[in-house]
Design a protein around this motif. Structure first.
Motif, PDB file in Angstrom:
ATOM      1  N   GLN A  94       0.919  -1.242  -0.019  1.00 23.60           N
ATOM      2  CA  GLN A  94       0.055  -0.178  -0.059  1.00 23.60           C
ATOM      3  C   GLN A  94       0.963   1.046   0.071  1.00 23.60           C
ATOM      4  O   GLN A  94       1.536   1.332   0.930  1.00 23.60           O
ATOM      5  N   ALA A  95       0.692   2.060  -1.008  1.00 17.17           N
ATOM      6  CA  ALA A  95       1.478   3.330  -1.231  1.00 17.17           C
ATOM      7  C   ALA A  95       0.751   4.464  -0.680  1.00 17.17           C
ATOM      8  O   ALA A  95       1.523   5.387   0.062  1.00 17.17           O
ATOM      9  N   LEU A  96      -0.556   4.602  -0.702  1.00 10.61           N
ATOM     10  CA  LEU A  96      -1.278   5.741   0.004  1.00 10.61           C
ATOM     11  C   LEU A  96      -2.278   5.009   0.812  1.00 10.61           C
ATOM     12  O   LEU A  96      -3.243   3.983   0.243  1.00 10.61           O
ATOM     13  N   ASP A  97      -2.832   5.494   1.969  1.00  9.69           N
ATOM     14  CA  ASP A  97      -3.579   4.924   3.062  1.00  9.69           C
ATOM     15  C   ASP A  97      -4.676   6.009   3.356  1.00  9.69           C
ATOM     16  O   ASP A  97      -4.100   6.971   4.365  1.00  9.69           O
ATOM     17  N   SER A  98      -5.726   6.034   2.870  1.00 12.92           N
ATOM     18  CA  SER A  98      -6.970   7.051   3.331  1.00 12.92           C
ATOM     19  C   SER A  98      -6.471   8.524   3.220  1.00 12.92           C
ATOM     20  O   SER A  98      -6.535   9.277   3.951  1.00 12.92           O
ATOM     21  N   VAL A  99      -6.050   8.866   2.076  1.00 12.07           N
ATOM     22  CA  VAL A  99      -5.239  10.119   1.800  1.00 12.07           C
ATOM     23  C   VAL A  99      -6.376  11.095   1.797  1.00 12.07           C
ATOM     24  O   VAL A  99      -7.198  10.948   0.702  1.00 12.07           O
ATOM     25  N   SER A 100      -6.544  12.251   2.461  1.00 14.68           N
ATOM     26  CA  SER A 100      -7.681  13.138   1.984  1.00 14.68           C
ATOM     27  C   SER A 100      -7.047  14.790   1.861  1.00 14.68           C
ATOM     28  O   SER A 100      -6.162  14.969   2.979  1.00 14.68           O
ATOM     29  N   LEU A 101      -7.488  15.365   1.137  1.00 12.49           N
ATOM     30  CA  LEU A 101      -6.808  16.738   1.179  1.00 12.49           C
ATOM     31  C   LEU A 101      -7.308  17.866   0.322  1.00 12.49           C
ATOM     32  O   LEU A 101      -8.003  17.206  -0.670  1.00 12.49           O
ATOM     33  N   GLN A 102      -7.525  18.977   0.500  1.00 13.66           N
ATOM     34  CA  GLN A 102      -7.912  19.920  -0.402  1.00 13.66           C
ATOM     35  C   GLN A 102      -7.094  20.980  -0.977  1.00 13.66           C
ATOM     36  O   GLN A 102      -6.037  21.253  -0.142  1.00 13.66           O
ATOM     37  N   VAL A 103      -7.180  21.480  -2.287  1.00 11.23           N
ATOM     38  CA  VAL A 103      -6.338  22.388  -2.738  1.00 11.23           C
ATOM     39  C   VAL A 103      -7.280  23.526  -3.136  1.00 11.23           C
ATOM     40  O   VAL A 103      -8.062  23.411  -4.251  1.00 11.23           O
ATOM     41  N   PRO A 104      -7.607  24.477  -2.554  1.00 10.88           N
ATOM     42  CA  PRO A 104      -8.302  25.561  -3.006  1.00 10.88           C
ATOM     43  C   PRO A 104      -7.852  26.388  -4.273  1.00 10.88           C
ATOM     44  O   PRO A 104      -6.897  26.398  -4.467  1.00 10.88           O
ATOM     45  N   ASN A 105      -8.646  26.707  -4.946  1.00  7.22           N
ATOM     46  CA  ASN A 105      -8.447  27.572  -6.196  1.00  7.22           C
ATOM     47  C   ASN A 105      -7.723  28.788  -5.973  1.00  7.22           C
ATOM     48  O   ASN A 105      -7.977  29.500  -4.961  1.00  7.22           O
TER      49      ASN A 105
END
Length: 235
Positions: free
Chosen positions: A16-27
């Protein structure tokens, strides 16, 4: 919100390389992704770009689901990538490399105007437009990789280790260009080995460790966080 990622899982076989990754990138923001080698930073970029297919989770761009879309469709929606190692076409000329970047349907109508803008931004590329790209210096090739990305008319650019292998003076120029593009309204996702510079540039930053987000906050706050200073800045 420009880009939204929720509970993303990516595997290479059973690893597993990414595990439950959450993120936001605003405009209009610069968002930095920092972490040690092998933390999953490039996997995240490749997943957004459509190069890797997540096993679970969602990626949304301007409220449109793009999870698992092929990379050419992601590019045509306005997400550009300056890949690690530049990945220019060495046997093609500078001009031909730039023209390759304008092959997207979204970019074709404005190819000439965009080319003029790229040559204005990178005068060295204009001077060497007929030179084989593979004969240029690493710094010049990095400028070409950025220029080729801009030819696709992106609204968001993902930079994956843009300073890797470059001389200090060239590194400063690369970061100057990133700041300038941001000032012109582009949204930026920055994966960069130079954690201090990344956090100084970033409006917001996420720290990846072993495929998981372990910290997040403003670039300024993380830059002065003792855990970050000890782990990544040697302070």
């Amino acid at each position: 919100m420009s880009l939204s990622i929720e509970t993303l899982d990516v595997f290479y076989g059973d690893a597993q390389a990414l595990d439950s990754v959450s993120l936001q990138v605003p405009n209009g923001a610069i968002v930095a992704i920092v972490g040690a080698n092998g933390a999953g930073k490039s996997t995240l970029i490749r997943s957004i770009a459509g190069i890797e297919t997540p096993r679970r989770g969602s990626i949304r761009w301007r409220d449109q689901a793009i999870t698992g879309l092929p990379s050419y469709k992601v590019c045509n929606l306005g997400i550009g990538q300056v890949a690690e190692g530049r990945q220019i076409f060495p046997s093609l000329s500078v001009l031909e490399n730039l023209q390759m970047g304008a092959m997207l349907p979204r970019a074709r109508a404005k190819e000439k105007a965009t080319l003029d803008e790229v040559f204005s931004l990178f005068p060295r590329l204009a001077e060497r437009r007929d030179q084989s790209a593979g004969t240029m210096s690493g710094g010049e090739q990095q400028m070409l990789a950025i220029g080729r990305c801009l030819m696709g008319q992106p609204e968001l650019i993902m930079f994956d280790e843009p300073s890797l292998g470059l001389a200090p003076a060239v590194v400063q120029e690369v970061f100057r260009i990133i700041r300038l593009l941001h000032e012109r309204g582009l949204t930026v996702v920055l994966v960069e080995q130079n954690v201090a510079v990344s956090l100084k540039l970033a409006d917001h930053a996420y720290v990846l460790e072993n495929g998981r987000i372990v910290m997040q906050g403003s670039g300024a706050d993380l830059l002065h966080d003792d855990r970050i200073r000890q782990a990544y800045l040697g302070l």
